[in-house]
Design an enzyme around this catalytic site. Structure first.
Site, PDB file in Angstrom:
ATOM      1  N   SER A 134      71.395  18.250  29.402  1.00 40.06           N
ATOM      2  CA  SER A 134      71.820  16.856  29.397  1.00 40.06           C
ATOM      3  C   SER A 134      73.125  16.719  28.625  1.00 40.06           C
ATOM      4  O   SER A 134      73.448  17.547  27.766  1.00 40.06           O
ATOM      5  CB  SER A 134      70.732  15.995  28.729  1.00 40.06           C
ATOM      6  OG  SER A 134      71.190  14.679  28.495  1.00 40.06           O
ATOM      7  N   TYR A 156      64.494  14.080  22.240  1.00 40.38           N
ATOM      8  CA  TYR A 156      65.007  14.440  23.563  1.00 40.38           C
ATOM      9  C   TYR A 156      66.311  15.222  23.424  1.00 40.38           C
ATOM     10  O   TYR A 156      66.487  16.292  24.021  1.00 40.38           O
ATOM     11  CB  TYR A 156      65.226  13.186  24.406  1.00 40.38           C
ATOM     12  CG  TYR A 156      65.714  13.481  25.809  1.00 40.38           C
ATOM     13  CD1 TYR A 156      64.816  13.838  26.813  1.00 40.38           C
ATOM     14  CD2 TYR A 156      67.072  13.416  26.130  1.00 40.38           C
ATOM     15  CE1 TYR A 156      65.252  14.124  28.098  1.00 40.38           C
ATOM     16  CE2 TYR A 156      67.520  13.698  27.408  1.00 40.38           C
ATOM     17  CZ  TYR A 156      66.604  14.042  28.389  1.00 40.38           C
ATOM     18  OH  TYR A 156      67.053  14.342  29.662  1.00 40.38           O
TER      19      TYR A 156
END
Length: 297
Positions: A134, A156
């Protein structure tokens, strides 16, 4: 499995001669990972590609003050592209006693790779691991002393940075055995995970702004189809030709043309190696607890 079966039917309708096999696997459960790996080894003699894509972002909180002020600043595009300073998560513990985001987004995949090494390592025909990372994978969210991110609020981001580090280490240890690893970033894709961050009415307000911003940034892929560009591109490359320190980003032009851009990851090889050794120790602990054979070195 119901969703997977429906997808299998669609694939076979388009490609009647293809062979599509389903395997049940929950990466948030190490017992499930071990069962799936055993089943895969019974069914197949080798694997060419392993796409490592599962992920969660539970109990997400948005800093609305930072969001609103950021929209009217010079950092709006960067903020909306990386979510830096915008979101935090409240993590929990799995049945294995691990942080849920760490196990689901990363460690379950790592154990799967280790268990499948005999099918992946082949000098005559190299295999490729393709991790979904990401733009939110940030060094500042990761710590070697708390790599599960049990004390932080950006689990995350930490899990995705762990992915980047592990990919670098795996290349160091397995390239000579014919196994390669690459990392992709799908860009900002609107999925159930993304929609779960904000109330639906807020997305309706933001979407026109996001479509405008798309003309100024290449990473607003928005649809899963566009976001998969880097995964598909890597499938067409020779694994040995790829740069282990690069992250491959799905991008889109203002006119809607998909392409891939490589960017150097913000990782240190020494840190990657230290992390890898910590992972081997964690693996050893859990496999002993589950009475499972240790993965080959």
């Amino acid at each position: 499995m119901q969703k997977a079966s429906a997808t299998k039917a669609v694939l076979l309708a388009a490609h009647p001669t293809a062979q599509v096999t389903l395997v049940r696997l929950d990466v948030s459960s190490l017992e499930s990972v071990l069962r799936a790996a055993s089943e895969i080894q019974r069914r197949f003699q080798r694997l060419d590609y392993l796409f490592l894509n599962a992920g969660i972002m539970p109990n997400t909180h948005v800093n609305f003050k930072a969001l609103i002020s950021g929209l009217f600043s010079g950092k709006a595009v960067h903020m909306l592209s990386t979510a830096e300073g915008l979101i935090t998560q409240e993590d929990c513990i799995t049945a294995d006693g691990l942080q849920a985001v760490f196990e689901t987004n990363f460690f379950g995949h790592f154990i799967l790779i280790r268990q499948l090494e005999p099918l992946l390592c082949c000098l005559e025909k190299p295999s490729l691991l393709i991790w979904t990372s990401s733009s939110n994978a940030r060094k500042s969210a990761f710590s070697l002393t708390d790599y599960q991110h049990s004390k932080g609020k950006e689990s995350y981001s930490s899990s995705k940075y762990a992915t980047d580090l592990a990919s670098v280490a795996l290349n160091k240890h397995f390239n000579k055995q014919g196994l390669y690893s690459s990392v992709v970033c799908p860009g900002l894709v609107m999925t159930n995970l993304t929609y779960g961050i904000l109330p639906s009415f807020f997305w309706k307000l933001l979407m026109p702004i996001m479509w405008i911003i798309r003309f100024f940034t290449k990473t607003y892929t928005l649809t899963p189809y566009n976001g998969a560009e880097a995964q598909v591109w890597l499938f067409r490359q020779k694994p040995e030709s790829l740069n282990a320190l690069m992250k491959y980003h799905s991008c889109i032009s203002p006119m809607g043309k998909n392409y891939v851009e490589s960017r150097k990851m913000d990782v240190e090889e020494e840190t990657a190696e230290i992390f890898y050794q910590k992972l081997l120790e964690l693996e050893k602990h859990f496999l002993a607890r589950l009475n499972a054979p240790l993965s080959p070195k």
